[in-house]
Structure formats: C-alpha cells, structure tokens
Design a protein around this motif. Sequence first.
Motif, PDB file in Angstrom:
ATOM      1  N   SER A  29       0.697  -1.481  -0.154  1.00  0.00           N
ATOM      2  CA  SER A  29       0.277  -0.186  -0.211  1.00  0.00           C
ATOM      3  C   SER A  29       0.867   1.718   0.026  1.00  0.00           C
ATOM      4  O   SER A  29       0.679   2.683  -0.002  1.00  0.00           O
ATOM      5  N   THR A 273      -3.188   3.907  -8.604  1.00  0.00           N
ATOM      6  CA  THR A 273      -3.055   2.491  -8.381  1.00  0.00           C
ATOM      7  C   THR A 273      -3.616   1.503  -9.388  1.00  0.00           C
ATOM      8  O   THR A 273      -5.150   0.857  -9.416  1.00  0.00           O
ATOM      9  N   GLY A 277      -0.644  -2.454  -5.994  1.00  0.00           N
ATOM     10  CA  GLY A 277      -2.029  -2.875  -5.702  1.00  0.00           C
ATOM     11  C   GLY A 277      -1.933  -4.108  -4.758  1.00  0.00           C
ATOM     12  O   GLY A 277      -0.684  -5.226  -4.986  1.00  0.00           O
TER      13      GLY A 277
END
Length: 360
Positions: A29, A273, A277
């Motif tokens: 993340s 993203t 991810g």
Amino acid sequence: MKCNKSKRLSYTKKAKEIVNSLTLEEKVSLMGGNVTLNDMLSDLRDADERKHYNSYPYPAGGIEKDNVPPMLFCDGPRGVVCSAGKSTCFPVSMLRGATFDTSLEEKIGNAIGKEVHGYKGNLFAGVCINLPYNPGWGRSQETYGEESFHLGEMGRALVKGVQNENVIACVKHFAFNQMEISRFKVNVECDKRTEREVFLPHFKKCVDAGAAAIMSSYNLYKGTHCGHHDYLLNQVLKKEWDFDGFVMSDFIWGVRETVEAANGGQDMEMCCTQFFGDKLVEAVKNGQVKESKIDESALRIVRTLLAFKDAYSNEYDESVIGCEDHIKLALQAAREGITLIKNENNLLPLSKDKIKKLLC
C-alpha cells in the motif's frame, strides 16, 4: 536540521523496524497513489476553478498507525501547481536557465519549498532536467537548456533550494524523455558513451546533491519501459550512484506491467494504482516478485518520509503562498533571463529586406 542524505540514512533502523512489522498488503500500500483515475479525470473536467490537475497535494502511501505520513505530491516546474491563481508563477525553467545563475535558482527553490509547505505538501516534482534532443518538443520550456553540464548545475541548485526547506525534491524524467505525445511509445537507442556523457550526467549531479526522489519516464530505452528498467533504476541509479530515496512512476501510464516494474526497481506507482496494489500482492504470493523487493521499496519510502516529517517545522502557513518576496524573486528571474539583441547598424526592427539569415 536540514534533511540531507546522512540524516535520511540515520532513519534506516527505524524504517526497517516499521517495515518488518507490516503485512505484505500494508507494505504494498505504500507503493501506490491514493487518488483514483476517476477522481483525477473529474478534477480535469470540472468547471469549478478551484478544481484542476493537482489542485491539492496528491497523496500516496502512508501508514497512519505507525505515524508514517503519506507522500503529498505537488507538481511544477514554474512554481507549485496546487491552487490556480495563488501560487507564485516563476518564469519557465528555460528562461531561468538563461540567467546561468545557480544562486538565484537555489533561492527560487527555497521559495517553492516554502509554498509547498503552505499547501501542506511534502514533495515538489518540478525539477525537470530532460535534455531536448528535438526543438519541436512542446514542453522544452520546462527544462533549462540543451547541454548536460548546464542542466546539472541548474537542477542541482533547485534541488538544494527545495530540500533546504525540508521538502522532498523529485527529479524528472529519468531518462531519455525528450518528446511529448510519442513519449508513450518511442524506443530510444543510444551508445554507451553518449549515454554517459550526454544523457545521464545531469541526473547524477542532482542525485549527488541529495535529491530524495526520482520520477521515471514513459518512454522505452533499448526496448524496455523506463519505469520498468532494471539497468537504469536498479543498476545505475540505486547501485552505481548510491541513490537512497525512492523512484515514482510518471502518472497513469508510467507503469505498464506489474512484475517487470516491481523487479525493475519501480518503488511507487503514481498517481492512480493500476498495476501495483492487489496485483502486486498476488505477484509476490505467486513467487513472481520476491518479498525482499517489496521490503526494499517500502524501506526507501518509509525512511524518506520519516526523515522529512521529523525535519519539518510548522514555520510556514498559507500566507507564504504568492507573497510579495516571492513575486519580487520571480520578477528578478524574469529580468535576468531576458536576452537582448544589440541594435548595431540599425538592424532592428528586423526586416526581410535587411536580413536573410539569423543563424549561419
């Protein structure tokens, strides 16, 4: 204390402790932007003058429970993009390059760093030092000139000025980015001597000056996208040049594939993203990307963000944005960068009858 390289490296142990405590999902993340493509396109289409590209610092990563702030992206290079009509609009980099005044460019970096703080950002992505190979490149005004030494000296000055205000300076676009629309597909070929004497030295100069972030470019180099490029990102930038910061992709199309990008040295997919991810988590679980690669990227990101967070003081608020001192500095740069033609033999104004060639 200024957030120089030695200070940043002093956070390695703390950053490792945090990274080692995170789950794979938490580490991944850190490696992606927190703004969706729809959000970004909505800002571009919105008629409200308060909304536009980068109208607020674009966030990426961050681990709140461990007090790791997100990276907060502010674009450039003519000043801080964030708020239309409020930021100081400095002359384009090409005109600032025409001053040949590195001390003035460092002062401009100081001013930009302060205004980034005024917007509550922590990164300025406006150190553009690409070498324009073709004068038809529509964004050549965003860089300082067409000679590597000059680009390096001016870029280094801007890096120092921005980071003296404890804002991360991001240098772009690494590397061989020298055209606009075709940059998404062009494949650049270059012999080793030209690579090392012409196209890379100015980037190294900025890294040696302590730049804490690098943005990779869209184009391909010798058949591989620069955002996936093991040679450029892992071997040259991180290993040979001992770069301690993190690499972010150019926006949206800077990463084209998950595994090659992660293994090739890309640390952060910006702004939206798409290939990191969940896809990157799956690639690690499938054995296509070693978790140690994720750990390295997460360490670089966390270490940098912690160091700049601790170096930051709440010295500047919105009042510094577009302030009188910064406007005066922009005017000084404009005046010093103007080149005048001496009017010998009453040559001016130019006439087709009097002059056939400007350059021979």
